[in-house]
Structures are given as C-alpha cells and as structure tokens.
Design a protein around this motif. Structure first.
Motif, PDB file in Angstrom:
ATOM      1  N   ASN A 220       0.836  -1.187   0.000  1.00 54.46           N
ATOM      2  CA  ASN A 220       0.000   0.000   0.000  1.00 54.46           C
ATOM      3  C   ASN A 220       0.878   1.246   0.000  1.00 54.46           C
ATOM      4  OD1 ASN A 220      -2.708   1.397   0.516  1.00 54.46           O
ATOM      5  ND2 ASN A 220      -1.420   2.258   2.129  1.00 54.46           N
ATOM      6  N   GLU A 221       0.667   2.106  -0.971  1.00 50.29           N
ATOM      7  CA  GLU A 221       1.315   3.421  -1.022  1.00 50.29           C
ATOM      8  C   GLU A 221       2.810   3.397  -0.692  1.00 50.29           C
ATOM      9  OE1 GLU A 221      -0.771   6.477   1.119  1.00 50.29           O
ATOM     10  OE2 GLU A 221      -2.570   6.229  -0.086  1.00 50.29           O
TER      11      GLU A 221
ATOM     12  N   ASN B 295      -0.421   5.807  -3.920  1.00 43.92           N
ATOM     13  CA  ASN B 295      -1.206   7.009  -3.669  1.00 43.92           C
ATOM     14  C   ASN B 295      -1.197   7.823  -4.948  1.00 43.92           C
ATOM     15  OD1 ASN B 295      -1.429  10.036  -2.963  1.00 43.92           O
ATOM     16  ND2 ASN B 295      -2.374   8.948  -1.278  1.00 43.92           N
TER      17      ASN B 295
ATOM     18  N   ASN C 152      -5.066   4.870  -4.654  1.00 46.13           N
ATOM     19  CA  ASN C 152      -5.713   5.571  -3.545  1.00 46.13           C
ATOM     20  C   ASN C 152      -5.803   7.023  -3.963  1.00 46.13           C
ATOM     21  OD1 ASN C 152      -5.567   3.157  -2.193  1.00 46.13           O
ATOM     22  ND2 ASN C 152      -3.999   3.820  -0.734  1.00 46.13           N
TER      23      ASN C 152
ATOM     24  N   TYR D 174      -7.507  10.715  -3.343  1.00 47.68           N
ATOM     25  CA  TYR D 174      -8.249  11.583  -2.426  1.00 47.68           C
ATOM     26  C   TYR D 174      -8.365  13.010  -2.920  1.00 47.68           C
ATOM     27  CZ  TYR D 174      -7.670   8.060   1.299  1.00 47.68           C
ATOM     28  OH  TYR D 174      -7.719   6.920   2.062  1.00 47.68           O
ATOM     29  N   THR D 175      -7.271  13.500  -3.544  1.00 49.58           N
ATOM     30  CA  THR D 175      -7.221  14.947  -3.761  1.00 49.58           C
ATOM     31  C   THR D 175      -6.321  15.319  -4.941  1.00 49.58           C
ATOM     32  OG1 THR D 175      -7.100  17.021  -2.500  1.00 49.58           O
ATOM     33  CG2 THR D 175      -5.231  15.509  -2.283  1.00 49.58           C
TER      34      THR D 175
ATOM     35  N   GLU E  50      -8.751   3.185  -2.424  1.00 50.69           N
ATOM     36  CA  GLU E  50      -9.170   4.086  -1.340  1.00 50.69           C
ATOM     37  C   GLU E  50      -9.654   5.394  -1.938  1.00 50.69           C
ATOM     38  OE1 GLU E  50      -6.217   4.939   1.710  1.00 50.69           O
ATOM     39  OE2 GLU E  50      -5.587   2.830   1.755  1.00 50.69           O
TER      40      GLU E  50
ATOM     41  N   TRP F 290     -12.597   4.631   1.856  1.00 52.02           N
ATOM     42  CA  TRP F 290     -11.803   4.715   3.070  1.00 52.02           C
ATOM     43  C   TRP F 290     -12.560   5.630   4.007  1.00 52.02           C
ATOM     44  CZ3 TRP F 290      -7.633   2.093   4.844  1.00 52.02           C
ATOM     45  CH2 TRP F 290      -7.128   2.539   6.071  1.00 52.02           C
TER      46      TRP F 290
ATOM     47  N   TRP G   2      -2.495   7.183  11.800  1.00 54.78           N
ATOM     48  CA  TRP G   2      -1.034   7.312  11.862  1.00 54.78           C
ATOM     49  C   TRP G   2      -0.582   8.423  12.806  1.00 54.78           C
ATOM     50  CZ3 TRP G   2      -0.035   2.771  10.237  1.00 54.78           C
ATOM     51  CH2 TRP G   2      -0.743   2.203   9.182  1.00 54.78           C
TER      52      TRP G   2
ATOM     53  N   PHE H  79     -12.205   9.286   9.325  1.00 52.88           N
ATOM     54  CA  PHE H  79     -12.492   8.993   7.915  1.00 52.88           C
ATOM     55  C   PHE H  79     -13.623   7.974   7.767  1.00 52.88           C
ATOM     56  CE2 PHE H  79      -9.383  10.875   4.946  1.00 52.88           C
ATOM     57  CZ  PHE H  79      -8.441  11.419   5.812  1.00 52.88           C
TER      58      PHE H  79
HETATM   59  C1  PNW Z   1      -3.802   6.844   3.017  1.00 47.68           C
HETATM   60  N1  PNW Z   1      -1.934  12.745   1.276  1.00 47.68           N
HETATM   61  O1  PNW Z   1      -2.794   7.727   3.406  1.00 47.68           O
HETATM   62  C2  PNW Z   1      -3.496   5.532   3.715  1.00 47.68           C
HETATM   63  O2  PNW Z   1      -3.397   4.429   2.840  1.00 47.68           O
HETATM   64  C3  PNW Z   1      -4.425   5.224   4.839  1.00 47.68           C
HETATM   65  O3  PNW Z   1      -3.795   4.314   5.710  1.00 47.68           O
HETATM   66  C4  PNW Z   1      -4.843   6.505   5.509  1.00 47.68           C
HETATM   67  O4  PNW Z   1      -5.557   6.300   6.689  1.00 47.68           O
HETATM   68  C5  PNW Z   1      -5.695   7.277   4.501  1.00 47.68           C
HETATM   69  O5  PNW Z   1      -5.028   7.424   3.275  1.00 47.68           O
HETATM   70  C6  PNW Z   1      -6.175   8.635   4.995  1.00 47.68           C
HETATM   71  O6  PNW Z   1      -5.100   9.513   5.194  1.00 47.68           O
HETATM   72  C7  PNW Z   1      -2.680   8.980   2.858  1.00 47.68           C
HETATM   73  O7  PNW Z   1      -1.125  13.527   1.882  1.00 47.68           O
HETATM   74  C8  PNW Z   1      -1.774   9.828   3.465  1.00 47.68           C
HETATM   75  O8  PNW Z   1      -2.449  13.098   0.174  1.00 47.68           O
HETATM   76  C9  PNW Z   1      -1.523  11.076   2.943  1.00 47.68           C
HETATM   77  C10 PNW Z   1      -2.205  11.492   1.798  1.00 47.68           C
HETATM   78  C11 PNW Z   1      -3.130  10.658   1.204  1.00 47.68           C
HETATM   79  C12 PNW Z   1      -3.362   9.409   1.737  1.00 47.68           C
END
Ligand code: PNW
Length: 490
Positions: A173-174, A244, A314, A316-317, A389, A438, A446, A454
C-alpha cells in the motif's frame, strides 16, 4: 442528498466491486495478543511525541476481537468486498527469523471465512506500512536488500495459507508515501531524514527514499514471481500494487507548468508503476537523477516483466503544480537534486483547487478522479484499475457532539462527486473494476492518532461503539441502486 445518476442505468460494469478499506495497524489492536510480535508502529507510537494525541494502536478499534460485528456492518451496507491488510508481525513475529504464529494465521482464517459466509470477497494487502521490528533492528528494513527475502517469505506464507479463498492480492500500500514519510521527512518509522527535509537524528533524505523504493519494488517483484510460479494457476487470483495517486493539475497552460506537472506525476506515481509494468524507472527520473537512481540488473528486469494484473489507486485529492526549475521552489531546497523540480500547492492566487476540509492536504476536487484514471489508462495501456481508497476526513471540534459527526453530509457529497467522476472515466473506456471507500470505521490515522475521522461509521473512542453515519446510509443506497445490473458471483 440525491443520487448523482438519477434513473440512468448504472455506468459501473457487471461485477464491479464496491467495498470499504482498512489496514491492520489502524484497526486491529490486539497488541502482542496470542503471540503477535512487535512491529515498527508499535515501537514508534510508544515513543512520546510521535503521535499528536499520544495515542497508539494497542487497542485501536479492537477489530481483532470485534471483526464479526464489523462484518455485520459491511453486510448491512451491501458491499461486495472488504479490503484489509495482514499484520506481518502477527503471523511472523520475528519475520523469517522465527516461527510462524499459528494463532495469527487462525485469526485471518476466521476473518476470511466469516466474510465469505456473508458473500463479501476478501481483498488483501500484504503490507500496509507495518512490519516486524525484527527487520528494522537486524538490518534496517527497506534500506537493505535482505528485506526482499523477508517479504518473499511472508508473501509465500500468505498465498499458501489464504490463497484458496483470497482472489485479490496487493503487495504494497502506497510505497510512494511509505518511503517519503519514512526516509525523506521522517514522520513514519523508521523516521529517517536529513535537513532541510525534516528533523531527524539520522538519515539521508536525498538518497535513502530511492534505496528503500528499490528494495520495495524488488520485494513486490519477488512476491509476484512466487504467486505466478507457485500459486496462480491453481488458485486463480490476481495480484497488483497500490499507489497514492493524487492528481497534479498544471497551474497554467504554459508548457513549463505542464512539464512540471508531468515531473510531479512521474516522481510520485510512475516511480513505482513504471518499474512494475515496464521494468524500468520513468525516463524523466533517469535523466534528472542520473547515476544516483539505483539500477535494475538484467535478472531483476526479467522478474519485473512478470507485471501486475491490476493497479490500485488511492485517490483523495489534487494539487496545482507550477514550474520552478530556474527559481528556488521552497526555502532551503533549491540546491537539492530532488526538490526544486516543481512546486505543488492546493491554491492558485489564494483560491483553493476545491472545497477545503479539516485535513490540510485534502481538497474536494472530484474531476481529479477522472483525470488521474485517464492519465493511468494512457500510460499503462488501460491495465485494469481499482480505486483502492477514496474518502473524506473530519476533525472533531472540542465542543462538537456525536450528532455532528453522524450528520456527515459533506462526506456523502464528496463520495457522490468522486463516484460520478469515476463513472465518466469508465464511460470513456477506462477499465476500472472496483471502488473502496476509506473507511468502514473512524480509525487510527497514523501520526494524527484518533484526531482525524475517515469513517462511514462513528467510533466512540471510550466504548468503541460503532454507529452508522449519514454517509453509511448514503453508500448503502448507492450500492443498492447500482446493483441492478450487477451479476453476483454466488
Ligand atoms: C492513506 N496525502 O494515506 C493511507 O493508505 C491510509 O492508511 C490513511 O488512513 C488514509 O489514506 C487517509 O489519510 C494517505 O497527503 C496519506 O495526500 C496522505 C495522503 C493521502 C493518503
């Protein structure tokens, strides 16, 4: 909140997996229970100052004991699949230097069997950041090629123990964030870094991330090789890796900014995907880093050519990216080989790329989903992709109540927007096979401990009681609405 697709037939293909995702250290607890060994996160979180609220994963959500209750929550959402990771030190307390912990194997057998009884497919990540502390103490984990032997040993044990039922495997993962946080800025164990990237006692931020990456990529290749040669024909599953995958939007139409965005993409995502798909690092990394980028030997290249069955993203943004090759990007980093290659920011002229959230790195920019998928589709020849995610984080304010947390319409709106954008990419031909939210539950985030939530379900940090939020109901309805065209396996 209305469903975004109205009465249209579902844009998601038959057998598309809807699920929720989790990770062992963030969920399980069961610290040293039933023979589990110490892992790097146990050690890291027990040092004062490393986690903002002083919390740790000793108990976490107690998923180790409450997994049946959690599977019931999943069943009531109607998900097809559950993505979780295996705690390496739970089944191999001392890595390959000690015995297999049968009680640990037993736990994952119970979890997998209980999922399957509810018709939920297990989707297993081998490494979601935690590893036996033994590997750190003996040889410095990912900085040593020895780590490849340990990962291969661990992967083999997992395929052998669980592969009769697990049809989806993720090696890492990532890894792009693991090496960035572990060896560049130092906010994850083994917290190594050098000035001006972070404030560690030891490390080399310019070189160690690339060494760790090399060993992770080769560990991945070793696991794929074992799966392909010993298990895949018999077990019939597939194997991939998760990165990621933020989207990097050029801040202007200038060629310089577009090239900078491409560099950002290559140095954060293609860095891991190019090797596992093409057997080499991205050309732009090779030309900028030259001989300081590790090389793959001939046999290593051959092994890497065994490829992956899918790539997990994964997402998110998104960020704006600006060129700064000929100016100093960030204070103190201008002479560095690896900084100063681009500037990334969530804003353009003070205007955020999307609605800000409580989480500083997370801005809501749904179109980034379509853009990153389309980018990967082109670069990797439309290899099957899975959104492993996607989610929305909130911080509980001092005077807020559980009710505030349960009324998470912003999370539902975020998911609706990103799923809509994903469906656009699929309509335009991207081969995407699944989507994992997620996360099922609020969990241990972490270095931010329990301060960031989340979950689709609220977790009371004192009683560990789980309560569905608005978003859980929303996701349940969304899945039901798109289930009409789905063909279930069983
Ligand atoms: C992921 N960012 O981490 C991880 O895979 C998960 O374990 C974590 O809980 C989840 O996303 C939410 O943070 C990330 O800075 C950490 O863009 C940092 C970033 C994105 C995802």
């Amino acid at each position: 909140l209305k469903q975004s697709f109205g009465n249209n037939p579902s844009p998601f293909p038959p057998n598309f997996l809807f699920g929720t995702a989790s990770a062992a250290y963030q969920y399980e607890g069961g610290y040293l229970s039933d023979g589990k060994g110490l892992n790097n996160w146990d050690v890291y979180t027990h040092k004062p100052g490393n986690v903002v609220d002083g919390s740790n994963g000793d108990i976490a959500l107690d998923h180790y004991h409450r997994y049946l209750e959690d599977i019931d929550l999943m069943a009531s959402l109607g998900v097809d699949s559950y993505r979780f990771s295996i705690s390496w030190a739970r089944i191999l307390p001392k890595g390959r230097f000690g015995n297999v912990n049968l009680a640990g194997i037993h736990f994952y057998n119970k979890l997998i069997n209980a999922l399957m009884l509810k018709g939920i497919q297990p989707f297993v990540t081998l490494n979601h950041i935690d590893l036996p502390q033994e590997m750190e103490d003996r040889y410095g984990s990912w900085l040593s090629p020895e780590s490849q032997l340990d990962f291969a040993y661990f992967a083999d044990l997992c395929f052998q123990s669980f592969g009769d039922r697990v049809k989806y495997w993720i090696t890492f993962n990532e890894p792009n964030f693991q090496v960035k946080f572990g060896y560049r800025v130092g906010t994850f164990p083994p917290s190594r870094c050098s000035f001006p990237f972070g404030n560690c006692t030891d490390g080399d931020s310019e070189n160690e991330p690339f060494i760790a990456a090399q060993n992770i990529i080769l560990s991945h290749a070793a696991a794929v090789n074992i799966y392909r040669s010993k298990y895949q024909a018999k077990q019939g599953g597939s194997i991939g890796i998760v990165v990621n995958g933020a989207w990097f939007e050029p801040i202007s139409n200038s060629i310089a900014d577009k090239l900078a965005a491409q560099r950002a993409q290559s140095f954060t995502i293609d860095w891991f995907l190019d090797p596992v798909v093409f057997g080499r690092y991205p050309p732009v990394m090779q030309s900028i880093l030259g001989s300081t980028l590790p090389e793959f030997s001939k046999t290593e290249k051959e092994m890497l050519k065994k490829g992956v069955d899918f790539i997990g993203i994964n997402h998110y943004t998104s960020y704006y990216v600006q060129d700064c090759m000929f100016s100093v990007c960030e204070p103190g980093t201008g002479t560095s080989r690896t900084e100063g290659l681009w500037r990334q920011n969530s804003q353009k002229n003070g205007i955020p790329i999307g609605e800000p959230t409580d989480v500083e790195w997370l801005h809501v920019y749904p179109r980034g989903m379509e853009k990153i998928i389309t980018y990967l589709k082109k670069r990797y020849n439309n290899i099957p992709m899975i959104i492993t995610e996607n989610g929305y984080g909130e911080v509980t304010k001092p005077n807020s109540t559980i009710e505030d947390s349960l009324q998470d319409t912003r999370r539902a709106k975020y998911m609706a927007g990103y799923l809509d954008s994903l469906s656009t990419a699929i309509r335009k031909g991207a081969d995407v096979r699944g989507y994992f939210a997620w996360s099922l539950l609020d969990n241990f985030e972490w270095e931010f401990g329990f301060t960031r939530r989340f979950g689709l379900h609220h977790v009371d940090l004192k009683t560990l009681a789980r309560t569905p939020k608005f978003s859980a109901t929303w996701y349940k309805n969304f899945i039901a609405e798109h289930a009409n065209v789905k063909i279930r396996d069983s």
